[in-house]
Design a protein around this motif. Structure first.
Motif, PDB file in Angstrom:
ATOM      1  N   LEU B 287      42.971  71.381  73.696  1.00  0.00           N
ATOM      2  CA  LEU B 287      44.331  71.860  73.434  1.00  0.00           C
ATOM      3  C   LEU B 287      44.397  72.727  72.176  1.00  0.00           C
ATOM      4  CD1 LEU B 287      46.497  68.743  74.313  1.00  0.00           C
ATOM      5  CD2 LEU B 287      46.010  70.766  75.702  1.00  0.00           C
ATOM      6  N   SER B 288      43.612  72.342  71.141  1.00  0.00           N
ATOM      7  CA  SER B 288      43.714  73.077  69.886  1.00  0.00           C
ATOM      8  C   SER B 288      43.226  74.518  70.019  1.00  0.00           C
ATOM      9  CB  SER B 288      42.928  72.350  68.799  1.00  0.00           C
ATOM     10  OG  SER B 288      41.551  72.390  69.107  1.00  0.00           O
ATOM     11  N   LYS B 289      42.511  74.779  71.117  1.00  0.00           N
ATOM     12  CA  LYS B 289      42.031  76.154  71.318  1.00  0.00           C
ATOM     13  C   LYS B 289      43.118  77.082  71.857  1.00  0.00           C
ATOM     14  CE  LYS B 289      38.043  76.951  73.453  1.00  0.00           C
ATOM     15  NZ  LYS B 289      37.102  76.642  74.564  1.00  0.00           N
ATOM     16  N   ALA B 290      44.197  76.468  72.374  1.00  0.00           N
ATOM     17  CA  ALA B 290      45.228  77.298  73.000  1.00  0.00           C
ATOM     18  C   ALA B 290      45.961  78.127  71.942  1.00  0.00           C
ATOM     19  CB  ALA B 290      46.218  76.398  73.745  1.00  0.00           C
ATOM     20  N   ASP B 291      46.156  79.381  72.219  1.00  0.00           N
ATOM     21  CA  ASP B 291      46.843  80.289  71.288  1.00  0.00           C
ATOM     22  C   ASP B 291      48.341  80.310  71.627  1.00  0.00           C
ATOM     23  OD1 ASP B 291      47.877  82.276  69.778  1.00  0.00           O
ATOM     24  OD2 ASP B 291      46.582  83.875  70.566  1.00  0.00           O
ATOM     25  N   LEU B 292      49.100  79.505  70.880  1.00  0.00           N
ATOM     26  CA  LEU B 292      50.514  79.336  71.244  1.00  0.00           C
ATOM     27  C   LEU B 292      51.399  80.484  70.769  1.00  0.00           C
ATOM     28  CD1 LEU B 292      50.901  75.488  70.807  1.00  0.00           C
ATOM     29  CD2 LEU B 292      50.902  76.819  72.923  1.00  0.00           C
ATOM     30  N   SER B 293      50.784  81.494  70.134  1.00  0.00           N
ATOM     31  CA  SER B 293      51.599  82.630  69.708  1.00  0.00           C
ATOM     32  C   SER B 293      51.780  83.641  70.833  1.00  0.00           C
ATOM     33  CB  SER B 293      50.933  83.302  68.499  1.00  0.00           C
ATOM     34  OG  SER B 293      49.751  83.969  68.926  1.00  0.00           O
ATOM     35  N   LEU B 294      51.072  83.441  71.914  1.00  0.00           N
ATOM     36  CA  LEU B 294      51.173  84.385  73.023  1.00  0.00           C
ATOM     37  C   LEU B 294      52.607  84.419  73.563  1.00  0.00           C
ATOM     38  CD1 LEU B 294      47.873  83.454  74.892  1.00  0.00           C
ATOM     39  CD2 LEU B 294      48.369  85.630  73.745  1.00  0.00           C
ATOM     40  N   SER B 295      53.119  85.611  73.789  1.00  0.00           N
ATOM     41  CA  SER B 295      54.499  85.696  74.288  1.00  0.00           C
ATOM     42  C   SER B 295      54.750  87.030  74.980  1.00  0.00           C
ATOM     43  CB  SER B 295      55.477  85.522  73.130  1.00  0.00           C
ATOM     44  OG  SER B 295      55.417  86.681  72.311  1.00  0.00           O
ATOM     45  N   TYR B 296      55.838  87.095  75.716  1.00  0.00           N
ATOM     46  CA  TYR B 296      56.299  88.351  76.324  1.00  0.00           C
ATOM     47  C   TYR B 296      57.719  88.612  75.882  1.00  0.00           C
ATOM     48  CZ  TYR B 296      52.351  88.384  79.612  1.00  0.00           C
ATOM     49  OH  TYR B 296      51.117  88.425  80.160  1.00  0.00           O
ATOM     50  N   THR B 297      58.047  89.873  75.824  1.00  0.00           N
ATOM     51  CA  THR B 297      59.454  90.217  75.586  1.00  0.00           C
ATOM     52  C   THR B 297      60.207  90.008  76.898  1.00  0.00           C
ATOM     53  OG1 THR B 297      59.167  92.502  76.291  1.00  0.00           O
ATOM     54  CG2 THR B 297      58.802  92.019  73.963  1.00  0.00           C
ATOM     55  N   ARG B 298      61.515  89.994  76.797  1.00  0.00           N
ATOM     56  CA  ARG B 298      62.339  89.802  77.998  1.00  0.00           C
ATOM     57  C   ARG B 298      62.050  90.884  79.044  1.00  0.00           C
ATOM     58  NH1 ARG B 298      66.385  86.812  79.787  1.00  0.00           N
ATOM     59  NH2 ARG B 298      67.880  87.809  81.208  1.00  0.00           N
ATOM     60  N   GLU B 299      61.832  92.102  78.550  1.00  0.00           N
ATOM     61  CA  GLU B 299      61.596  93.217  79.478  1.00  0.00           C
ATOM     62  C   GLU B 299      60.245  93.042  80.201  1.00  0.00           C
ATOM     63  OE1 GLU B 299      62.718  93.666  76.266  1.00  0.00           O
ATOM     64  OE2 GLU B 299      64.698  93.669  77.220  1.00  0.00           O
ATOM     65  N   GLU B 300      59.225  92.759  79.392  1.00  0.00           N
ATOM     66  CA  GLU B 300      57.901  92.539  79.999  1.00  0.00           C
ATOM     67  C   GLU B 300      57.988  91.430  81.051  1.00  0.00           C
ATOM     68  OE1 GLU B 300      54.564  93.288  76.511  1.00  0.00           O
ATOM     69  OE2 GLU B 300      55.930  91.606  76.249  1.00  0.00           O
ATOM     70  N   TYR B 301      58.648  90.354  80.656  1.00  0.00           N
ATOM     71  CA  TYR B 301      58.783  89.185  81.533  1.00  0.00           C
ATOM     72  C   TYR B 301      59.445  89.555  82.856  1.00  0.00           C
ATOM     73  CZ  TYR B 301      60.992  84.788  83.116  1.00  0.00           C
ATOM     74  OH  TYR B 301      61.432  83.725  83.843  1.00  0.00           O
ATOM     75  N   LYS B 302      60.600  90.198  82.760  1.00  0.00           N
ATOM     76  CA  LYS B 302      61.364  90.568  83.962  1.00  0.00           C
ATOM     77  C   LYS B 302      60.502  91.386  84.920  1.00  0.00           C
ATOM     78  CE  LYS B 302      65.646  89.069  83.483  1.00  0.00           C
ATOM     79  NZ  LYS B 302      66.207  88.162  84.492  1.00  0.00           N
ATOM     80  N   GLU B 303      59.818  92.341  84.345  1.00  0.00           N
ATOM     81  CA  GLU B 303      59.033  93.265  85.160  1.00  0.00           C
ATOM     82  C   GLU B 303      57.873  92.547  85.850  1.00  0.00           C
ATOM     83  OE1 GLU B 303      57.405  96.607  82.940  1.00  0.00           O
ATOM     84  OE2 GLU B 303      55.948  96.747  84.582  1.00  0.00           O
ATOM     85  N   LYS B 304      57.138  91.760  85.039  1.00  0.00           N
ATOM     86  CA  LYS B 304      55.979  91.050  85.608  1.00  0.00           C
ATOM     87  C   LYS B 304      56.424  90.011  86.634  1.00  0.00           C
ATOM     88  CE  LYS B 304      53.082  91.527  81.501  1.00  0.00           C
ATOM     89  NZ  LYS B 304      51.823  92.171  81.933  1.00  0.00           N
ATOM     90  N   LEU B 305      57.475  89.271  86.271  1.00  0.00           N
ATOM     91  CA  LEU B 305      57.955  88.205  87.142  1.00  0.00           C
ATOM     92  C   LEU B 305      58.319  88.780  88.504  1.00  0.00           C
ATOM     93  CD1 LEU B 305      58.634  85.135  86.872  1.00  0.00           C
ATOM     94  CD2 LEU B 305      61.019  85.840  86.695  1.00  0.00           C
ATOM     95  N   ASP B 306      59.061  89.838  88.484  1.00  0.00           N
ATOM     96  CA  ASP B 306      59.529  90.442  89.727  1.00  0.00           C
ATOM     97  C   ASP B 306      58.354  90.840  90.615  1.00  0.00           C
ATOM     98  OD1 ASP B 306      61.750  91.438  91.296  1.00  0.00           O
ATOM     99  OD2 ASP B 306      60.833  93.413  90.928  1.00  0.00           O
ATOM    100  N   LYS B 307      57.376  91.486  90.004  1.00  0.00           N
ATOM    101  CA  LYS B 307      56.210  91.930  90.764  1.00  0.00           C
ATOM    102  C   LYS B 307      55.431  90.752  91.351  1.00  0.00           C
ATOM    103  CE  LYS B 307      53.025  94.776  89.002  1.00  0.00           C
ATOM    104  NZ  LYS B 307      52.520  95.644  87.880  1.00  0.00           N
ATOM    105  N   LEU B 308      55.239  89.750  90.507  1.00  0.00           N
ATOM    106  CA  LEU B 308      54.440  88.592  90.940  1.00  0.00           C
ATOM    107  C   LEU B 308      55.168  87.786  92.021  1.00  0.00           C
ATOM    108  CD1 LEU B 308      52.988  87.456  87.509  1.00  0.00           C
ATOM    109  CD2 LEU B 308      51.650  88.145  89.504  1.00  0.00           C
ATOM    110  N   GLN B 309      56.456  87.641  91.885  1.00  0.00           N
ATOM    111  CA  GLN B 309      57.200  86.851  92.875  1.00  0.00           C
ATOM    112  C   GLN B 309      57.151  87.521  94.252  1.00  0.00           C
ATOM    113  OE1 GLN B 309      61.008  86.309  90.938  1.00  0.00           O
ATOM    114  NE2 GLN B 309      60.448  84.228  90.263  1.00  0.00           N
TER     115      GLN B 309
END
Lengths: 522, 522
Positions: B287-309
């Protein structure tokens, strides 16, 4: 396991009628106790077609409270079942605590019919066996009692039963094309069954072979097996409950459990003991099949012995050149002729190429190790022959009978020993085990002869006479041992030993044949 | 097990100097106790070349009474050894009761170096693994304590160490052509090791991975592991002795044993407890290896989510047509985002083709069965997707921590679970497990948010706060679970979840990738 089964066993109508009522009431009693203790029970019926699985299940459930069990007929997969992993249909049918699940056919399909009809591929077999053993071990670890019954009939009887069913309009539908097919290839199918039995006969879920030519015999044996297994499991669970209470350091609870065990326990113990006694008449008896009248005249003996010893000498050299190791184990009744046979076997062999290991009681250093340690140490180098006068099978004979090891220990020893012999075989060894067999009268004759002959007196001790008193116990242990540990790669050979001449020739002949066969294969 | 190991762990000189003297005296103490109780101990050192096996063995034996142990270097077979079955050299070296045998290299040769150099053929591997497991199980059943240490370093470090050895005239001989070969093909060799670890990581002889980049860290971890294992075994044997005395209904003896345990026992218990606490800092932390700073902006999220779904919807239809079942397990911290991720995953999927199974505490009927029973029932048909919101891994997390099952039960659960997932995989299923990971601060933020938001209040209970107090215990259990049950055929995916956007996309992406990969393979 199957080749050694004696299918001629019968029970008379009178005996059957006398014994059944008691067994029926005991089974009912034990079912209630299992329910009270929350023991889940799985009873598996497998075996040859027309061996009487349906009929026997019918008999068995008659004594049970119908609210406590379920019968699951296992036929071809339904659409729903086929769309799930194979074990799904069985996992979902495992019984709740205190309930009994009876399987008419089972998860063994995958390695029997499905294998025979090539739906299970050879390459998938290791995974299939792993999956089966994991399933059973998980359930056993979780407190399930697993009773596996294998109903055995021979080819002729099977055909007769199929023909009879087919003749009658009302039963003709019960004989399928597949049944006929498997009857036609009976030996091939029996070989698959043998392989299945070998791979899945474990201490946590052992197989019981039920000789089913005679239906009364089969019913009696099934009842007795189930009763014995249930009574043993009940005792085990009671013991565990005491241990758990002790572990929690809960004295009051521990004493309560002990008291309860003392009240009910005696009855269960009595049932277990009776079932044990009854089982002796019913269990697979391999020794009783031996024809002890076989013999050679002195002339026949001399001639055969001479020829075989010369052959053995030659083959011994050949083994050495080809670096093939040989492991020969000798067990048998006291005065059964082990020493004499070994002497004749090695008479003309080069002394540098073999070792005879006499096996006495373990010394202190040996006792401080795993019981197989001292035998591993004595295993032969490539090209050498190791002969053991008494062997690692002491674990499941003298140690079992004298209580030198626990029940768990000797029960798991069958598999441990099979694993060791498989390691030897995989390393290229020829492995054969001999049981030097004589009857009780012959033993007495030989004991007396030893006592009367000053030169042989050293060979007979009080212990021999004491062991003789436990003849029946040994016979049971030996029968079970022969059945559970005679394998393709390390067979047991029962040597008819009332005639020493016959026995010595048979041992030599067996060894010579095995070596010649191996040399041809190489 | 290896890919998830964090090799950056280090111990400072000060910490090392402070902790070692205590560990050394404890080890000596435990060796004497093992001798007194007649416990035989095997300590196996395996791992990458130049990981420091010899050095660490040197450290370890410094605290031991030299009359009580033996070190066995396992190099190429001698002439004598080669002429015996492979396991012969190890069987003959098993320790007597009360003694310690340390193996520098071991029976694992056969499935490591010998396999890498093609002396062990692929077709002989199942037998080799069977033989190894049978050996270890037999010894464990006979009361032997088996401690298996795997020393892990990475490719670069290994090369550096080889180079350093090679440069010095006095040590150059220690680097063989084979060592160089295995370094050049490090990944290939690591894959063999992974396979070996998976096939032989059992409850009776588990592996411990020792991160060996930093020698002080490795020494500390080895000492702690050995101390913990010995103390546990001593306690177990004492418990067994009590149970045995009880079984013999020997009150005096039972009380004697209990008294003795109370005198010495406290000390041993204390050692076990301390080692346990120490182990927390040393154990494999995935668990300690996980990089919890990883994140997406709302725009990135919306775009990726839509494509993946959209992709997921298409693939779902394809899965159905090709009859491929999918099993997705979701575990994670409370408020880790399981529900949200599942919602986004299934948003555009055809509702007839998937089921979400919420896993609550087992009900009475479920409790009356094996713990895997209810999950087996819910496994998907071919072509369907089963999503589990909490899973069978409860056995090795909440049940372990809350004491709802015994230590033996959760320890053997790793293998039981691996076996179940293998059955699913063999039946054609795609199996993925997600650990939704957040840190403790993020959890607190989310808990408070839930409490303050009237619409989310139902999601937070006192139990959540209570579980939070056991964060460290859970973290240890989760790390062990991830290591022992992440397999090729059913991998764990740690999802960095502080950013919900990032987490949801990663889950979808992982599922989409796995399905596409499978469709390509078909």
């Amino acid at each position: 396991m199957l080749e050694k089964v004696d299918l001629t066993k019968k029970i008379s109508k009178e005996e059957y009628k006398e014994k059944m009522p008691q067994l029926e009431s005991k089974l009912g009693r034990l079912q209630r106790e299992c329910k009270a203790l929350g023991i889940p029970v799985l009873i598996v019926f497998e075996g040859f077609g027309a061996a009487g699985k349906g009929l026997q299940i019918g008999h068995l459930i008659q004594s049970m409270d119908p609210r406590g069990f379920e019968v699951h007929p296992v036929k071809n997969e339904t659409e729903e079942e086929r769309m799930h992993p194979f074990m799904w249909r069985f996992w979902t049918k495992t019984p709740a605590r205190g309930r009994i699940a009876i399987f008419d056919g089972s998860w063994y399909r995958k390695v029997l019919i499905d294998r025979f009809e090539k739906r299970t591929k050879a390459k998938d077999l290791p995974a299939a066996f792993h999956s089966i053993n994991s399933f059973e071990q998980q359930l056993a670890d979780d407190g399930n009692l697993i009773i596996k019954l294998f109903l055995d009939i021979d080819k002729k009887e099977q055909k007769k039963r199929f023909d009879k069913l087919a003749k009658n309009k009302e039963t003709a539908w019960r004989v399928s094309q597949g049944d006929r097919e498997r009857n036609a290839h009976y030996d091939e199918y029996a070989a698959l069954m043998e392989d299945m039995l070998f791979n899945t006969d474990t201490d946590y879920a052992p197989w019981t072979i039920v000789e089913s030519m005679d239906r009364r015999f089969a019913t009696l044996k099934i009842y007795t097996t189930v009763i014995k297994a249930m009574a043993d499991q009940i005792e085990k669970v009671q013991q565990q409950n005491i241990a758990k209470a002790v572990e929690k350091a809960d004295k009051a609870e521990a004493e309560g459990v002990v008291r309860k065990k003392e009240t009910n326990g005696d009855e269960i113990e009595e049932i277990a003991r009776e079932a044990d006694a009854q089982m002796k008449d019913l269990q697979v008896s391999i020794l009783s099949k031996a024809d002890l009248s076989l013999s050679y005249t002195r002339e026949e003996y001399k001639e055969k012995l001479d020829k075989l010893q010369k052959k053995m000498d030659k083959l011994h050299g050949e083994l050495y050149r080809r670096r093939i190791p040989v492991v020969l184990g000798f067990e048998g009744w006291d005065a059964g002729g082990k020493g004499g046979a070994i002497k004749r076997l090695t008479a003309k062999m080069d002394a540098r190429g073999y070792v005879v290991n006499p096996t006495a009681s373990p010394n202190d250093i040996e006792k401080a190790h795993h019981y197989l340690w001292r035998f591993w140490r004595a295993m032969p180098k490539d090209g050498h022959v190791a002969i053991f006068d008494r062997t690692w099978y002491g674990r499941v004979m003298v140690e079992r009978i004298e209580g030198f090891c626990t029940t768990e220990e000797w029960k798991r020893a069958y598999k441990e020993i099979n694993d060791m012999e498989k390691d030897l075989y995989n390393a290229g060894a020829i492995v054969i085990k001999f049981w030097m067999h004589i009857d009780k009268d012959e033993q007495e004759r030989r004991f007396k002869e030893r006592q009367e002959n000053p030169e042989k007196q050293w060979k007979i001790t009080d212990e021999d006479w004491r062991n003789r008193e436990k003849w029946d116990q040994y016979e049971d242990a030996v029968n079970e041992m022969l059945m559970r540990t005679s394998t393709d790669y390390a067979p047991w050979v029962v040597v008819e030993g009332n005639s020493k001449y016959y026995a010595r020739v048979k041992v030599l002949q067996t060894v010579v044949d095995a070596i010649e066969k191996r040399l041809k294969e190489e």
